[in-house]
Design a protein around this motif. Structure first.
Motif, PDB file in Angstrom:
ATOM      1  N   ARG A 389       0.792  -1.168   0.020  1.00 38.50           N
ATOM      2  CA  ARG A 389       0.074  -0.172   0.098  1.00 38.50           C
ATOM      3  C   ARG A 389       0.912   1.346  -0.064  1.00 38.50           C
ATOM      4  O   ARG A 389       0.535   2.250  -0.599  1.00 38.50           O
ATOM      5  CB  ARG A 389      -0.990   0.177   1.212  1.00 38.50           C
ATOM      6  N   GLY A 393       0.996   4.269  -2.813  1.00 41.12           N
ATOM      7  CA  GLY A 393       0.502   5.554  -2.634  1.00 41.12           C
ATOM      8  C   GLY A 393       1.684   6.659  -2.910  1.00 41.12           C
ATOM      9  O   GLY A 393       1.410   7.655  -3.499  1.00 41.12           O
ATOM     10  N   VAL A 394       2.864   6.328  -2.667  1.00 38.09           N
ATOM     11  CA  VAL A 394       4.048   7.298  -3.076  1.00 38.09           C
ATOM     12  C   VAL A 394       3.914   7.515  -4.514  1.00 38.09           C
ATOM     13  O   VAL A 394       4.211   8.599  -4.914  1.00 38.09           O
ATOM     14  CB  VAL A 394       5.420   6.661  -2.375  1.00 38.09           C
ATOM     15  N   SER A 397       1.570   9.849  -5.374  1.00 37.07           N
ATOM     16  CA  SER A 397       1.924  11.306  -5.016  1.00 37.07           C
ATOM     17  C   SER A 397       2.797  11.757  -5.959  1.00 37.07           C
ATOM     18  O   SER A 397       2.697  13.047  -6.439  1.00 37.07           O
ATOM     19  CB  SER A 397       2.540  11.036  -3.601  1.00 37.07           C
ATOM     20  N   ARG A 400       1.070  12.547  -9.365  1.00 31.81           N
ATOM     21  CA  ARG A 400       0.307  13.794  -9.028  1.00 31.81           C
ATOM     22  C   ARG A 400       0.859  14.966  -9.350  1.00 31.81           C
ATOM     23  O   ARG A 400       0.591  16.004 -10.046  1.00 31.81           O
ATOM     24  CB  ARG A 400      -0.701  13.744  -8.170  1.00 31.81           C
ATOM     25  N   PRO A 448     -11.034  -4.490  13.918  1.00 29.93           N
ATOM     26  CA  PRO A 448     -10.563  -4.338  15.394  1.00 29.93           C
ATOM     27  C   PRO A 448     -11.744  -3.588  15.987  1.00 29.93           C
ATOM     28  O   PRO A 448     -12.016  -3.727  17.037  1.00 29.93           O
ATOM     29  CB  PRO A 448      -9.724  -3.385  15.208  1.00 29.93           C
ATOM     30  N   GLU A 496     -19.251   1.293   9.737  1.00 25.34           N
ATOM     31  CA  GLU A 496     -18.388   1.397   8.469  1.00 25.34           C
ATOM     32  C   GLU A 496     -18.410   0.165   7.743  1.00 25.34           C
ATOM     33  O   GLU A 496     -18.898   0.225   6.558  1.00 25.34           O
ATOM     34  CB  GLU A 496     -16.835   1.325   8.866  1.00 25.34           C
TER      35      GLU A 496
ATOM     36  N   ASP B  12      10.166   9.433   4.601  1.00 27.57           N
ATOM     37  CA  ASP B  12       9.839   8.837   3.084  1.00 27.57           C
ATOM     38  C   ASP B  12      10.430   9.796   2.239  1.00 27.57           C
ATOM     39  O   ASP B  12       9.720  11.086   1.987  1.00 27.57           O
ATOM     40  CB  ASP B  12       8.407   8.491   2.546  1.00 27.57           C
ATOM     41  N   VAL B  15       7.967  10.648  -0.730  1.00 28.72           N
ATOM     42  CA  VAL B  15       6.622  11.584  -0.238  1.00 28.72           C
ATOM     43  C   VAL B  15       7.158  13.069   0.231  1.00 28.72           C
ATOM     44  O   VAL B  15       6.510  13.882  -0.589  1.00 28.72           O
ATOM     45  CB  VAL B  15       6.048  10.977   0.992  1.00 28.72           C
ATOM     46  N   ALA B  92      -2.130   7.676   5.978  1.00 27.97           N
ATOM     47  CA  ALA B  92      -2.304   6.791   4.749  1.00 27.97           C
ATOM     48  C   ALA B  92      -3.012   5.512   5.801  1.00 27.97           C
ATOM     49  O   ALA B  92      -2.927   4.371   5.145  1.00 27.97           O
ATOM     50  CB  ALA B  92      -0.990   6.230   4.272  1.00 27.97           C
ATOM     51  N   HIS B  94      -5.227   2.878   6.625  1.00 28.80           N
ATOM     52  CA  HIS B  94      -6.451   2.429   6.079  1.00 28.80           C
ATOM     53  C   HIS B  94      -7.371   2.021   7.268  1.00 28.80           C
ATOM     54  O   HIS B  94      -7.254   1.828   8.341  1.00 28.80           O
ATOM     55  CB  HIS B  94      -5.865   1.130   5.366  1.00 28.80           C
ATOM     56  N   LYS B  95      -8.678   1.927   6.698  1.00 29.66           N
ATOM     57  CA  LYS B  95      -9.651   1.863   7.785  1.00 29.66           C
ATOM     58  C   LYS B  95      -9.615   0.438   8.538  1.00 29.66           C
ATOM     59  O   LYS B  95     -10.044   0.683   9.807  1.00 29.66           O
ATOM     60  CB  LYS B  95     -10.835   2.068   7.179  1.00 29.66           C
ATOM     61  N   THR B  96      -9.000  -0.154   8.014  1.00 31.28           N
ATOM     62  CA  THR B  96      -8.832  -1.397   8.832  1.00 31.28           C
ATOM     63  C   THR B  96      -7.635  -1.843  10.065  1.00 31.28           C
ATOM     64  O   THR B  96      -7.370  -2.711  10.390  1.00 31.28           O
ATOM     65  CB  THR B  96      -8.936  -2.880   8.148  1.00 31.28           C
ATOM     66  N   THR B  97      -6.859  -0.705   9.439  1.00 32.72           N
ATOM     67  CA  THR B  97      -5.512  -0.613  10.630  1.00 32.72           C
ATOM     68  C   THR B  97      -6.248  -0.441  11.808  1.00 32.72           C
ATOM     69  O   THR B  97      -6.916   0.418  12.189  1.00 32.72           O
ATOM     70  CB  THR B  97      -4.760   0.249  10.183  1.00 32.72           C
ATOM     71  N   ARG B 100      -6.995   3.809  14.880  1.00 36.93           N
ATOM     72  CA  ARG B 100      -7.955   4.849  13.954  1.00 36.93           C
ATOM     73  C   ARG B 100      -8.141   6.224  14.965  1.00 36.93           C
ATOM     74  O   ARG B 100      -8.548   6.074  16.070  1.00 36.93           O
ATOM     75  CB  ARG B 100      -9.259   4.509  13.621  1.00 36.93           C
ATOM     76  N   PRO B 117      -2.503   9.298  -1.254  1.00 36.69           N
ATOM     77  CA  PRO B 117      -1.453   9.910  -1.857  1.00 36.69           C
ATOM     78  C   PRO B 117      -1.727  11.401  -1.935  1.00 36.69           C
ATOM     79  O   PRO B 117      -3.073  11.931  -1.831  1.00 36.69           O
ATOM     80  CB  PRO B 117      -1.365   9.566  -3.144  1.00 36.69           C
ATOM     81  N   ILE B 118      -0.752  12.299  -1.805  1.00 37.82           N
ATOM     82  CA  ILE B 118      -0.921  13.850  -1.762  1.00 37.82           C
ATOM     83  C   ILE B 118      -1.500  14.220  -3.232  1.00 37.82           C
ATOM     84  O   ILE B 118      -0.921  13.818  -4.223  1.00 37.82           O
ATOM     85  CB  ILE B 118       0.680  14.296  -1.825  1.00 37.82           C
ATOM     86  N   GLN B 119      -2.503  14.883  -3.022  1.00 41.91           N
ATOM     87  CA  GLN B 119      -2.872  15.703  -4.409  1.00 41.91           C
ATOM     88  C   GLN B 119      -2.447  17.274  -4.101  1.00 41.91           C
ATOM     89  O   GLN B 119      -2.974  17.901  -2.925  1.00 41.91           O
ATOM     90  CB  GLN B 119      -4.695  15.895  -4.010  1.00 41.91           C
TER      91      GLN B 119
END
Lengths: 606, 136
Positions: A389, A393-394, A397, A400, A448, A496, B12, B15, B92, B94-97, B100, B117-119
């Motif tokens: 992931r 993602g990087v 980024s 973009r 969780p 959710e 990073d 990033v 980043a 994720h919702k299942t991490t 939260r 990711p960065i917009q």
């Protein structure tokens, strides 16, 4: 003893009446010169004390619990009185010369039937003594002899040889009768005891068969190993009628047995340690396939923990092997607090229980191994997708940033290429997110969040609102109905999660329905379940694809034709979540006409 | 407006690079700390006008630790002077991490979350917004 008392009383009525009738017959009809008065007196006395006994019997019965001891005493008293009455009868009908002496045999038979052999001989002696005493008293003139010349040669009672001879034959007749009756009675009683024992054994055998069957049902009713073992030891202890039962399973090394489950044993005893085959001759024998009875734990030399067993109050044990398809995999043991508790029959029964339970336990073990494997796989996917992931993602980024022109102006072709690359990484990101959802849902690591009570109608309303705009753009009617329900529509889920489930289903429905079509959601509840139907008038699912539609990565061919991209994980996630919450999902579809997904959730209370 | 100092705390490189370009193009002076420790050191050195902070660095919650250190309410804290520097947190998650968080003044004192990711446009908009709102 209770029924024999009644029997005795009923006979005695006839005896009393008989004495009265015979006296009348002898004196009035046959004109025999008998002392009628004393004889009538004896007959009446018999009737009188019989009446007293009858009253006593009824009173004892009315007291509820008929007291065996009281009835025993009563019987003895009755017989004793009968003897006295009999002796008097003999005296007044001519002493040794009386033909009534032979009637004593009836009394001996009665005593022999009702009482023990010893008591029978005792009463026989009493009878002989009474008659002998009467004869002696008459002989010596201490008790006036009643003369009945019509019946016997008068004066015979004074001839010693006649008196002794008569007495001798009388006594031997009585003793032989007593012997015969007592012997026969002992045999009869033994036979009766055997019948009782046999029927008891039959009852036990039936109850064991019953428990064996129940054992099998208990063990087969679940696949969860811990539960199977727990139920199995519990029902085995019950079936064997013993205090405790345990099952030890061979570990991977095959050198030791560790406790799988136990019933009726103390914490301390259970933590005594594993059975190490090398140090435990008994366990070795059992693992070689034999069922072993330990008659006395204190003196047994083949135990690994004799002191612990004694401290636990265990006196005897029975150990049987649990046999798998290939070799024994465990040891089933029953514990008793009595020494020498287990018979060979018990050993065979436990071995049968073990054989039967082995199948259920092996199944559960296989299921556990599969579950662990599956869990491992899910964890692996979860970890890998997490790792994927971040770099994806990087890349997005960076692309973009480049696309936004911060690295300088892009030529048209360059822009086109970066856009394509970005498009593909976006798809990759979706895939990774779906995979994460799926793996997280399947793994214990995932999901969780605590489940809460979710109002399904509110969730449906919210999701339907979210999809109104895309639906309108496609000119699709999107609506929802809730059957008039004044009852709650609560389910146990996560907010959710339920949004994800509904979102997936509604977005699919909108995606695969042609313009001017219709997507409907319907909610209704029964006493125990809530039904949510999501129906569309879309392209439908080919018949052969329906069974696979919720499989991971599966996409129906007609869906692929309409929408090139798609991970094929959406419905797998839906199914996974719904099942995780204790619900289920069904699919009905007709190609070209539409599809209906039905979600069924158990209700929860407010 | 230009020449305002922005500190990126992110381990990073890529990033950080993706953010640096649009920020510099918009006229900001960009600094970077590649770990929580370096980030905190840089805060004192640079005295930034705004901080962009990554959540997950050496540990999954390193970013939270940094923001808590900076927003520590005690006046004697060595970072007391930087208490009001706006912080944008990069997530980043994720919702299942298992972890939260939502912006919550009490538990997680940051001004806003930025999703990876960065917009670039969204990044610039958030930066502008929080610099304008910055208390004097």
């Amino acid at each position: 003893m209770v029924s024999s008392t009644a029997w005795l009383i009923s006979i005695r009525w006839w005896a009393g009446l008989g004495v009265l009738a015979l006296t009348w017959l002898a004196t009035m009809v046959l004109a025999i010169n008998l002392p009628a008065l004393p004889l009538y007196g004896i007959g009446l006395a018999i009737l009188a004390y019989n009446a007293v006994f009858e009253v006593m019997r009824r009173r004892l019965l009315a007291e509820g619990l008929p007291h065996a001891w009281a009835f025993g005493q009563m019987t003895r008293l009755q017989i004793a009185l009968d003897y006295v009455a009999m002796a008097a009868l003999i005296h007044f009908s001519g002493g040794l010369e009386s033909p009534a002496t032979i009637y004593f045999i009836f009394h001996i038979i009665i005593a022999g039937t009702l009482l023990s052999p010893r008591a029978t001989y005792l009463y026989t002696t009493l009878a002989v003594g009474l008659v002998g005493t009467t004869a002696a008293l008459e002989y010596f003139g201490l008790w006036p002899h009643v003369r009945v010349p019509e019946l016997a040669n008068s004066g015979l009672y004074q001839k010693p040889l006649y008196a002794l001879g008569n007495l001798f034959f009388f006594a031997t007749a009585l003793y032989v009768t007593a012997y015969l009756v007592a012997t026969l009675n002992v045999r009869l009683r033994k036979r009766a005891a055997e019948v009782i024992e046999l029927s008891e054994r039959l009852r036990r055998a039936y109850s064991r068969l019953q428990t064996l069957y129940e054992n099998a049902q208990a063990a087969n009713s679940t696949l969860e190993l811990a539960k199977v073992l727990d139920r199995f030891v519990q029902s085995t202890a019950r079936a064997m009628g013993v205090r405790a039962c345990s099952i030890c399973l061979l570990d991977e090394t095959g050198t030791r047995l560790n406790l799988g489950a136990a019933f009726g044993l103390s914490e301390r005893y259970m933590s005594k340690g594993d059975l190490i085959l090398e140090a435990n001759p008994l366990a070795r024998e059992v693992m070689a396939g034999r069922t072993i009875i330990t008659a006395d734990a204190r003196t047994a030399s083949d135990l690994q923990y004799p002191a612990d067993a004694v401290a636990e109050g265990i006196c005897s044990m029975l150990s049987a092997p649990m046999r798998g398809k290939e070799k024994p995999f465990g040891l089933l043991r029953a514990y008793s607090t009595e020494r020498n508790h287990f018979s060979q029959e018990d050993a065979e029964f436990l071995a049968a229980i073990a054989t039967q339970g082995s199948i259920a336990i092996e199944n559960a073990m296989a299921f556990q191994a599969l579950s662990q494997l599956n869990e491992g796989k899910s964890k692996f996917v979860l970890t890998v997708t997490h790792e994927l992931r971040s770099p994806v993602g990087v890349i997005r980024s960076l692309l973009r940033t480049m696309l936004s022109g911060y690295t300088g102006p892009l030529a048209d072709q360059q822009r086109d290429m970066v856009e394509r690359a970005l498009h593909r990484t976006d798809a990759l990101q979706n895939l990774i997110d779906d995979l994460l959802d799926l793996a997280a849902g399947k793994s214990e690591l995932g999901i969780p969040e605590e489940r809460v009570k979710v109002r399904l109608d509110q969730a449906v309303e919210y999701v339907v609102k979210q999809f109104q705009i895309p639906a309108q753009e496609k000119q699709i009617r999107l609506e929802w109905h809730c059957e008039p329900a004044n009852r709650s529509l609560l389910i146990s889920a996560t907010h959710e999660g339920i949004e994800r489930v509904l979102g997936n289903l509604v977005s699919n429905a909108v995606k695969y329905t042609r313009p001017e079509g219709c997507v409907q959601l319907r909610l209704r509840r029964t006493d125990s379940e809530i039904y949510l139907q999501v129906s569309d008038t879309g392209i439908g699912i080919p018949e052969e694809a329906v069974p696979h539609i919720c499989e991971e990565f599966y996409r129906a061919p007609n869906a692929k034709a309409i929408e090139k991209e798609g991970t094929g994980l959406g419905l797998a996630i839906v199914k996974n979540l719904v099942e995780h919450w204790g619900g289920r999902i069904t699919v009905e579809s007709k190609l070209g006409q539409g599809t209906t997904f039905t979600l069924i959730f158990p209700t929860v209370r407010d | 407006m230009a020449n305002e100092k922005i500190l990126i705390i992110d381990d990073d490189d890529d990033v950080a690079y993706a953010m640096r370009l649009p920020l510099q193009a918009a006229g900001y002076v960009v600094y970077r700390g590649a770990s929580s420790e370096e980030g905190l050191r840089m805060v004192k050195q640079v005295n930034p006008d705004l901080i962009i902070l990554d959540v997950m660095m050496d540990t999954t919650t390193a970013g939270f630790q940094v923001s808590l250190t900076l927003r520590n309410s005690s006046a004697s804290s060595e970072y007391a002077a930087y208490r009001y520097v706006p912080i944008l947190m990069l997530t980043a998650i994720h919702k299942t991490t298992p972890l939260r968080f939502g912006p919550n003044e009490e538990y997680l004192p940051v001004n806003a979350f930025l999703e990876k990711p960065i917009q670039p446009e969204a990044l610039l908009e958030q930066v502008r917004k929080h610099l304008e709102e910055k208390p004097v």
